[in-house]
Motif scaffolding. Structure first.
Motif, PDB file in Angstrom:
ATOM      1  N   GLU A   5      17.940  30.805 140.582  1.00 49.18           N
ATOM      2  CA  GLU A   5      17.694  30.251 139.259  1.00 49.18           C
ATOM      3  C   GLU A   5      17.394  28.757 139.339  1.00 49.18           C
ATOM      4  O   GLU A   5      18.117  27.997 139.960  1.00 49.18           O
TER       5      GLU A   5
ATOM      6  N   ILE B  65      17.560  25.261 137.933  1.00 48.03           N
ATOM      7  CA  ILE B  65      18.449  24.592 136.977  1.00 48.03           C
ATOM      8  C   ILE B  65      17.855  23.292 136.452  1.00 48.03           C
ATOM      9  O   ILE B  65      18.373  22.692 135.522  1.00 48.03           O
TER      10      ILE B  65
ATOM     11  N   HIS C   5      14.825  18.169 132.545  1.00 49.53           N
ATOM     12  CA  HIS C   5      15.527  19.350 132.045  1.00 49.53           C
ATOM     13  C   HIS C   5      14.559  20.504 131.876  1.00 49.53           C
ATOM     14  O   HIS C   5      13.406  20.319 131.479  1.00 49.53           O
TER      15      HIS C   5
ATOM     16  N   LYS D  93      24.050  16.063 133.354  1.00 49.42           N
ATOM     17  CA  LYS D  93      24.942  16.938 132.580  1.00 49.42           C
ATOM     18  C   LYS D  93      25.622  16.207 131.433  1.00 49.42           C
ATOM     19  O   LYS D  93      26.174  16.836 130.536  1.00 49.42           O
TER      20      LYS D  93
ATOM     21  N   VAL E 174      17.996  25.983 129.919  1.00 54.53           N
ATOM     22  CA  VAL E 174      18.999  25.906 130.983  1.00 54.53           C
ATOM     23  C   VAL E 174      20.071  24.910 130.582  1.00 54.53           C
ATOM     24  O   VAL E 174      19.783  23.741 130.316  1.00 54.53           O
TER      25      VAL E 174
ATOM     26  N   TYR F  97      22.152  14.797 139.301  1.00 55.20           N
ATOM     27  CA  TYR F  97      22.488  16.060 138.623  1.00 55.20           C
ATOM     28  C   TYR F  97      23.722  15.881 137.737  1.00 55.20           C
ATOM     29  O   TYR F  97      23.725  16.295 136.577  1.00 55.20           O
TER      30      TYR F  97
ATOM     31  N   LEU G 170      23.253  22.809 131.715  1.00 55.76           N
ATOM     32  CA  LEU G 170      23.867  22.312 132.948  1.00 55.76           C
ATOM     33  C   LEU G 170      25.379  22.280 132.817  1.00 55.76           C
ATOM     34  O   LEU G 170      25.936  22.145 131.763  1.00 55.76           O
TER      35      LEU G 170
ATOM     36  N   THR H 178      17.456  24.329 142.572  1.00 54.78           N
ATOM     37  CA  THR H 178      18.251  25.543 142.408  1.00 54.78           C
ATOM     38  C   THR H 178      19.718  25.319 142.756  1.00 54.78           C
ATOM     39  O   THR H 178      20.586  26.022 142.267  1.00 54.78           O
TER      40      THR H 178
END
Length: 171
Positions: free
Chosen positions: A8, A10, A165, A105, A169, A101, A171, A68
């Motif tokens: 997936e 992200i 983004h 979030k 999805v 990352y 996070l 991913t």
């Protein structure tokens, strides 16, 4: 049957390869280098254009990777383009993407432009050639990095990461 293409996505990572400094001379006959940068993340591989006869190349090119797994680093390698033989390595580095990352979030809707989210220092085994800042800039999470190339005598690569983004999805 699991395959890497089924992982997936992200988020996307835009890597702006800005420039190189003090790169090694890979062609001893001509006393020059024709450098280009290759980024690899899992099975994905993208590269910049070749900068002819330039130990201090300026690319200012954006390469995009689908992320991913945020704990998996991006592998960076600089090569010297050769016409008649295999291209020579001019150094390697790794880009840790966990910091950008983690910042992506966060709810940064009330952050002011230029807000520093995190500072990463050049210590231990990381490839940093100076402090790196993850910040909120123009409505985006970005990180500026100066990477010291390994396995060579000299060379720095300056890049800017931008987290993109992916719709739908979380996070």
């Amino acid at each position: 049957m699991a395959s890497a293409s089924k992982e997936e996505v992200i988020g996307k990572l835009n890597v702006r390869v800005l420039r190189g400094n003090n790169m090694i001379i890979a062609d001893p006959l001509t006393h020059t280098s024709d450098p280009y940068v290759v980024l690899q993340y899992g099975a994905q591989k993208v590269k910049t254009s070749v900068q002819k006869k330039n130990p201090n190349p300026v690319w200012n090119e954006v390469l995009q990777l689908s992320v991913t797994n945020p704990t998996k680093p991006v592998h960076l390698e600089v090569f010297d383009e050769d016409k008649f033989t295999a291209d020579d390595s001019m150094g390697v580095a790794e880009i840790n993407i966990t910091d950008i990352y983690d910042a992506a979030k966060l709810d940064l809707s009330h952050a002011t432009n230029g807000t520093r989210i995190k500072t990463i220092y050049p210590v231990g085994v990381n490839y940093l050639g100076g402090e790196s800042h993850v910040q909120w800039k123009d409505g985006k999470v970005v990180q500026d990095l100066i990477l010291k190339l390994k396995k060579v005598e000299s060379g720095l690569i300056v890049v800017q990461l931008e987290w993109v983004h992916v719709p739908g999805v979380k996070l």
